[in-house]
Each structure stands twice: as structure tokens, then as C-alpha cells.
Design a protein around this motif. Structure first.
Motif, mmCIF file in Angstrom:
data_model
loop_
_atom_site.group_PDB
_atom_site.id
_atom_site.type_symbol
_atom_site.label_atom_id
_atom_site.label_comp_id
_atom_site.label_asym_id
_atom_site.label_seq_id
_atom_site.Cartn_x
_atom_site.Cartn_y
_atom_site.Cartn_z
ATOM 1 N N LEU A 4 0.836 -1.190 0.000
ATOM 2 C CA LEU A 4 0.000 0.000 0.000
ATOM 3 C C LEU A 4 0.869 1.236 0.000
ATOM 4 O O LEU A 4 1.899 1.298 0.683
ATOM 5 N N SER A 5 0.426 2.256 -0.696
ATOM 6 C CA SER A 5 1.141 3.534 -0.779
ATOM 7 C C SER A 5 2.625 3.327 -1.070
ATOM 8 O O SER A 5 3.495 3.649 -0.242
ATOM 9 N N THR A 59 -5.000 2.868 0.562
ATOM 10 C CA THR A 59 -4.512 2.932 1.948
ATOM 11 C C THR A 59 -5.487 3.705 2.825
ATOM 12 O O THR A 59 -5.766 3.335 3.967
ATOM 13 N N LYS A 116 -8.429 1.608 3.713
ATOM 14 C CA LYS A 116 -8.105 0.612 4.733
ATOM 15 C C LYS A 116 -8.093 1.201 6.127
ATOM 16 O O LYS A 116 -8.363 0.525 7.120
ATOM 17 N N LEU A 159 -3.494 5.540 10.052
ATOM 18 C CA LEU A 159 -2.514 5.108 9.046
ATOM 19 C C LEU A 159 -1.145 4.937 9.699
ATOM 20 O O LEU A 159 -0.202 5.688 9.458
ATOM 21 N N TYR A 192 3.195 3.051 7.673
ATOM 22 C CA TYR A 192 3.238 2.849 6.224
ATOM 23 C C TYR A 192 4.438 3.551 5.574
ATOM 24 O O TYR A 192 4.532 3.602 4.347
#
Length: 778
Positions: A62-63, A72, A75, A96, A99
Motif C-alpha cells: 500500500l502507498s 490505503t 483501509k 494510518l 506505512y
């Protein structure tokens, strides 16, 4: 898939309440749980324009490259709810973490977010927050943020966590006036400047930074302040933090709590790993009544003797100390160690003296004979410093030389003006005093005004060997110890009610400081309170403002105890007074109405408490040898005879000589009148019977005395201990059977010598197991 339309979140700032067709690029299928959160499923589904499902694999990155993308964001969205305006159904939380995000520009369309959590990334720019006017909570910890100049403050931002970043100054928080909680731990901050406008800030944590001085916090409504792990050396500039409740200063270089005196709402102080060395460094917070939790782990003060009890005595309001709960027993122990009640101190003193005395060789004292049932007569004058008790004691001894002797106590203080060594006191050093304690010399010790006093068993014994009753002087601390011994004296309180006269007498001493004089004057009030709060603690109270008047009253009081007329008292001033065999004794000269117990030559006497004396066990017609055969085996008599010490032998010879003199018709000394004479304040139930069967009543006590209050438990336990109700110190019993002559009674009294502490009267004329009786044939 069946056709359906769902109202859902659309990230742009346009209308979000219109119906989105299935296949719209903004449509995200979301099944909402009852609490409004997304279910914990393994996948989220995006519907493309053809209406087909395309899954997001768990292994898919992701990302990538640190640029935040929509997948992302999808999510991390949660907490479906109403928007700030209340018209839209939107996601309120976005999380988040971890990440490795560097660019979060994609968040500029998510205007309705109220809580944003982006920790453990590589973010350095927060300008996107300017598009979130409704943001309330922000967690951007563990990133690479250096300043907050890049964004405009949200309208109602309340809680901000920027710990573990690269922030060097707090000036960027000037515009964040709505913040209530700010955490900037583990940054590079060296000054607290920049928070003056945060008028709503109640929680501030600036732990593990480079702050050397507490400043620029005046007027903030802080309740929690964390300055752990900085470079602080003292507590300063916190006087205006009147709402402060919890303070964490651990891991600094602070040596004292000075500076917190005015923070009266403090409940918790953490000073772990600092430089606090003594109890005095803690005393500045002694008056903070709400203080409940104090942590001083890893401080030099922990090496202080009795450290924990010392702190609990200084801060009795604590419920937790050094992360351990404080028990009630600890607080009691702390108070008993450093400021124990007088009765606790007296009990400890008595225990110590008895332990050391038990290590000495056993012996029989004249002051304990003839038995424990007829206690040795004593008179104790009690009063505060300057009450004149020592002067009055010497005058009473001079007035009644055939009745009383002065017991010389030990003290560590220096002599006052006019005092002589071994006449008023035995003046010794502190080391000598300690040595005598360990030798078991003292019957009791006590401390007053920083000086120690002790009454030795030998001081009483020196008086008892002369056949006299002992007069002692002491303060109330000594009285409490004496009440725990087997002696049962009479206590007279000398209380100077005229403060001016009392102060003048104290100043006449010459070597008392102004502080000592003021302390002695305050002691008078303490004695008055004890007299009022403990009825019966003292047998009589005399105003000693004028020592001449006080002596006259004490003289009349003692005369009343002894049953002496004024003329008889004057005759006693000659120390070599011996009654003539042809003249009637003072006792015989009085009628039965004047003698409460009647003529003691013909009246059998008992203790005023109703207890049998040791001579009551002699039955009419029993000879000394017959009684001895009943109570002691020949082997036991043989064991006891050779062990008589020189002092005991001298005492025995004196008794034997006195008995022979009485048998020859010589009148006994006036001390014999100490037996069975109830005091003027004794209850009627304690009065004896005369020959005519009438109850004899004592003379009314002299005017000017304070009447003794109703007896308490201590008085009741001494019901038979009055001077007038005791056998004389010479040990000659006054109990005579009605059909016996005086000479027979005295001879039997001589032949039977009971050792105290070896059993009790069994009520049938014998002794219980362990009783030892010495019998000597004439």
C-alpha cells in the motif's frame, strides 16, 4: 449482484448526500456494524465500472514510495457517523500507522475527519491539516516533523501528540489556543517559551528534552505537567499553577521540593532518580493535605535510617509511597516512633528498664517487703518546671523526718541555681546515663525539655532501709512510667495557676533561656488539660503559685493522710524524737472518732482495698514453727537461709530489734501510723471500723485544695495503695487478732518473711505452689 443504491462517504468537498450509482469510482461497499465501525474483515471490495469485484490482496504493497493513495485511506477509515453539520453520513476516524508515508497530500479532500492518527511514518509536512477544520485529535508521533508553521490550525483542535519528532521550539503553538492536551516528548526542545496563549492547556508533557528551567507557564490552567528526563536543578515559577494536580519531575537533578508550597491541589509528585538527600528537603510539601502519591525511588534519601517511617510521619496524608501502598500499621508505627503518645513512651520505657533489670542478680528489696499485698508507701510530687516540687519535697522531709525520706533521681541536665549534686539530683552525663540504663539501674526513665531523668531502684531502697516512706519528684512523663511498676504511690499535682509568679520563679533560676521559659509556661496548660481530661489521674491538686502557701497545704494534706494533729506534727520536726514508754503515743492520745481505723493495738487491720495482708494468714494458736512446717519443707528452709545477703540480714536485724522493743513495751515509731489510715478524700466504703463498730470518718481536707475528681481506672487499681492504708516501710505488720497480744503479733510478723513474687494467698491460710516463707525461731 442485485441493483442497490447506498449513501456513502465521498472525499471531496462537494455534496455527499446524493445517491451514487454502483460502479462509481467513489463507491466503497461498507457493511456497518451496530456500533458504527467497519467490520474486521480480511478484505475491502472496490466495484469498478463494469460491476465486477476486484480484491485487495493482503500481500499487496500500500502507498508505494511513501505516497498516500486511496486504497490505503480506505483501509484506515473507521467510525461511520454524522458530519459536523449533522446532515451527512461520513467516516470520522482515519488511522494510518507504519506505512512509511512521506506525502499525505491525498488527505486534503477528507474535510470531515475529526481524528487523524499517522504515527510511525516519515512525515515532515503537515500542511494538509489546513483542509480539516473539524479535526479534534491529532497523533503524529514518531515522524520527522520539525515545525508546525505549514498549516492553519483547525477550529477545535484539542489533543495533539507530536512525541518522537525533531521539534526544537514551541513557538509554533502560539496559534493553537484551543489545545487542552499537548505531548511533545523526546524532541529537541530547550525552552518552554511559546505556550503563553494556550489558555485551555490542562495537560502538558515535555519529557526527555533539553529544558533547564521551568518558565513561561504562568497563568496556564495546567493539571498535569510532565518534565521527566530534562536538566532541571530546582523547582521554580510554578506558584501560579494553582490547578496543578500531578507533577512528574523524575530523571532530573532536583534536590529539594522547595517551590511547591502554594500548589495546594497537588495529589501526585514523582521525583524518582533525583538528588533529594534528607527529610528536610521534603518538608516544603508537608502542608499539602491532598498529596497522596510520592515517589522517591533512586534518591540518596533512601539511605536515611528509618526512611519510610520518617517520611510517613512527615507526610501522614500519603496513601502510596515509592509505588507501594501505605498501610495503616505503618502510619501508627511512624507516629509511635517520632511522636508517640505519652502512654506509649511510658510503656516502652518500662519494657526497656524491666529487660535490663532482669539481667541483674536477683535480690530482695526492703521496699517490696513484707509482701506484694502491702505495697511500699510512696508520695510523688508532680508538676511542670518551676512548680516548686523539689523545694516542697525537701520541706516535707524536714517536717516529717520520721515518716519520709527524699529519693534522689538522676538527670542529664546541668544544675539550676542553688541545686546540689547528690542532694537534689545526681547529675550525670548522657553517656553515664546510657550506661546505667544498660546496667539495669533504673526503675523508670523519662525525657522532658530535651533532658533525661531516671529513678533508680537504689534511690528508693536507701530510703526504705531506714524504715521511711519515699518522696519523689517528677513530671507527668515519669508518672506514666511509674504507674506501670508494682509501686502504688499517692500523686499530688503542683500547678502554678498564677502565670506571672510562675514566670518570675523560672527567671530566678538564672540559666534558662527565653525559649525554655516559654516552653515551661506552656507546660502548665498541658498539665491542666491532663488533670481535666483524666479524672483521678492525680490524687490531689495544689496551687503552687506561692510556695509558702503551697507547703502549708501540702503539710495539712499529709497530716490528714497520717491522722496527725497540728501539735503532733510540730513535735515531729525534731529528728531524734522517740516516744516515751510512759507517755501515750500520738495514736493512743486520739479517740476512736479521730482515728479512722480505731486503736491499732487492739484492732485487726486490713488493707483499705479489702485484700489480706501477709500477717492475716497467721491463725490464732499457731506457733511460728507450726506454720513453717505447713508452708515450707526443711530442705527449702535450709536452701534459703545461707543465701541471705548482707543488706537482707541488716533489714532482718532491724525488724527483729523493732519487734523486741515493741514486746518490751516500747512504743513503735510514728511511721507505724501509716497503716490503715484512709485519706481525707477516700470513699466511705474504704473506711475501717472502730471498736464500737461505728464507721470512722476522716477529717475534712484543708481548704484551698482542688478536690480529686472521681477515680478512673488508674485510681481504682490503686484502691489499696494509699499512704494511710499501707504497712510501714519497715515491714512490721499491724494486723493483730482480737485474742492476741501486741508482742505475740509482732513476733509472728517477724518470724514469717514472705518473699514477694513466689505465689499468692490461696485463701485457706496457705500459699499456692511456688510460695516460699522464711521462718526463724527466736
Amino acid at each position: 449482484m442485485e441493483d442497490s443504491r447506498v449513501d456513502c462517504f465521498r472525499p471531496d468537498s462537494g455534496p455527499v448526500n446524493d445517491e451514487l450509482e454502483v460502479g462509481s469510482p467513489y463507491f466503497i461497499e461498507s457493511t456497518v456494524s451496530p456500533n458504527g465501525n467497519l467490520p474486521n474483515g480480511d478484505r475491502r471490495f472496490e466495484i469498478d465500472g463494469r460491476g465486477e469485484e476486484s480484491g485487495i490482496s493482503e500481500d499487496e504493497e500500500l502507498s508505494p514510495d511513501g505516497v498516500l493513495d486511496d486504497r490505503t485511506i480506505a483501509k484506515g477509515l473507521s467510525n461511520l457517523g454524522r458530519s459536523a453539520g449533522g446532515n451527512d453520513l461520513v467516516f470520522l476516524h482515519l488511522t494510518l500507522p507504519g506505512y512509511s508515508l512521506q506525502d499525505i497530500t491525498a488527505l486534503q479532500d477528507y474535510v470531515h475527519l475529526q481524528k487523524l492518527e499517522i504515527p510511525y511514518n516519515k512525515i515532515s509536512d503537515l500542511s494538509v491539516l489546513s483542509y480539516m477544520p473539524y479535526l479534534v485529535e491529532l497523533d503524529a508521533s514518531n515522524n520527522e516533523i520539525c515545525n508546525l508553521n505549514s498549516f492553519k490550525s483547525p477550529l477545535n483542535l484539542k489533543e495533539v501528540d507530536l512525541s518522537f519528532n525533531n521539534i526544537e521550539t514551541l513557538n509554533d503553538f502560539t496559534e493553537l489556543s484551543t489545545i487542552t492536551k499537548l505531548i511533545v516528548d523526546n524532541n529537541k526542545i530547550s525552552s518552554l517559551d511559546g505556550l503563553q496563549e494556550c489558555k485551555s492547556l490542562s495537560c502538558l508533557s515535555v519529557a526527555h528534552n533539553r529544558i533547564e528551567k521551568i518558565e513561561n507557564l504562568q497563568g496556564l490552567p495546567l493539571k498535569y505537567l510532565n518534565l521527566r528526563g530534562n536538566r532541571l536543578k530546582e523547582i521554580e515559577n510554578v506558584e501560579s499553577l494553582h490547578h496543578l494536580q500531578q507533577l512528574d519531575l523524575s530523571g532530573n537533578f532536583i534536590g529539594s521540593l522547595r517551590g511547591l508550597e502554594t500548589n495546594t491541589l497537588l495529589e501526585t509528585i514523582d521525583l524518582e532518580n533525583n538528588h533529594v538527600e534528607s527529610i528536610d528537603n521534603i518538608k516544603p510539601v508537608q502542608e499539602i493535605s491532598l498529596l497522596r502519591n510520592l515517589n522517591l525511588l533512586r534518591n540518596p534519601i533512601q539511605g536515611v535510617s528509618d526512611y519510610r517511617l520518617s517520611l510517613l510521619y512527615c507526610l501522614p496524608q500519603l496513601t502510596e509511597l515509592d509505588r507501594h501502598r501505605v498501610e495503616a500499621e505503618e502510619k501508627v508505627s511512624a507516629n509511635n516512633m517520632f511522636n508517640a503518645p505519652m502512654d506509649v513512651v511510658a510503656a516502652e520505657d518500662h519494657r526497656r528498664c524491666m529487660v535490663y533489670a532482669s539481667l541483674r542478680s536477683a535480690r530482695i528489696y526492703d521496699s517490696t517487703l513484707p509482701s506484694m499485698e502491702t505495697p511500699y508507701p510512696m508520695l510523688v510530687l508532680v508538676g511542670p518546671p518551676g512548680s516548686g516540687k523539689n523545694e516542697l519535697a525537701h520541706k516535707l522531709v524536714a517536717e516529717f523526718p520520721t515518716y519520709f525520706g527524699y529519693g534522689i533521681s538522676h538527670t542529664t541536665r546541668a544544675p539550676y541555681t542553688g541545686e546540689l549534686d547528690k542532694k537534689d539530683f545526681q547529675f550525670v552525663s548522657s553517656s553515664t546515663f546510657d550506661s546505667k540504663i544498660k546496667q539495669g539501674v533504673f526503675l523508670l526513665t523519662y525525657q522532658s525539655d530535651g533532658h533525661r531523668y531516671g529513678v533508680s531502684q537504689e534511690a528508693i531502697e536507701e530510703v526504705a532501709k531506714e524504715g521511711l516512706a519515699c518522696i519523689l519528684t517528677m513530671e507527668v512523663e515519669g508518672v506514666l512510667s511509674l504507674k506501670l511498676t508494682y509501686y502504688e504511690p499517692r500523686y499530688i499535682l503542683l500547678l502554678p495557676l498564677d502565670q506571672a509568679a510562675h514566670e518570675a520563679r523560672l527567671r530566678a533560676v538564672g540559666n534558662l533561656s527565653q525559649e525554655n521559659i516559654e516552653q515551661a509556661l506552656r507546660e502548665t496548660g498541658r498539665y491542666r488539660d491532663i488533670h481535666q481530661d483524666k479524672p483521678g489521674f492525680f490524687d490531689m491538686t495544689v496551687d503552687s503559685s506561692d510556695t509558702t502557701i503551697a507547703f502549708d497545704r501540702c503539710r495539712e494534706l499529709v497530716s490528714g493522710y497520717l491522722g496527725l494533729e497540728d501539735s503532733e506534727t510540730q513535735n515531729l520536726t525534731t529528728s531524734n524524737w522517740v516516744p516515751s514508754s510512759n507517755s501515750p503515743s500520738p495514736t493512743q492520745a486520739r479517740s476512736d472518732s479521730q482515728t479512722p481505723m480505731g486503736d491499732r493495738s487492739v484492732t485487726p487491720l486490713r488493707s483499705t482495698s479489702g485484700m489480706k495482708t501477709w500477717s492475716d494468714r497467721v491463725k490464732s494458736g499457731d506457733t511460728s514453727s507450726q506454720m513453717s512446717r505447713k508452708l515450707m519443707s526443711p530442705a527449702m528452709r535450709a536452701m534459703l537461709e545461707p543465701t541471705r545477703s548482707s543488706v537482707e540480714q541488716a533489714s532482718y536485724e532491724r525488724r527483729k530489734s523493732a519487734a523486741r522493743a515493741a514486746a518490751a513495751g516500747i512504743e513503735p515509731k510514728p511511721l507505724d501510723q501509716l497503716i490503715a489510715r484512709p485519706p481525707g478524700t477516700a470513699p466511705e466504703t474504704l473506711l475501717g471500723k472502730g471498736l464500737d463498730g461505728s464507721t470512722a470518718r476522716p477529717k475534712t481536707g484543708p481548704a484551698g485544695y482542688f478536690e480529686a475528681p472521681s477515680p478512673d481506672s488508674s485510681a481504682a487499681s490503686r484502691s489499696g495503695s494509699e499512704l494511710s492504708g499501707l504497712s510501714e516501710a519497715r515491714g512490721m505488720s499491724g494486723n493483730v487478732s482480737p485474742d492476741s497480744t501486741a508482742s505475740q503479733q509482732l513476733q509472728v510478723s517477724l518470724n514469717e518473711m514472705t518473699l514477694p513474687g513466689y505465689g499468692t494467698d490461696d485463701g485457706v491460710g496457705g500459699r499456692s505452689e511456688g510460695s516460699l516463707v522464711m521462718s526463724t525461731d527466736r
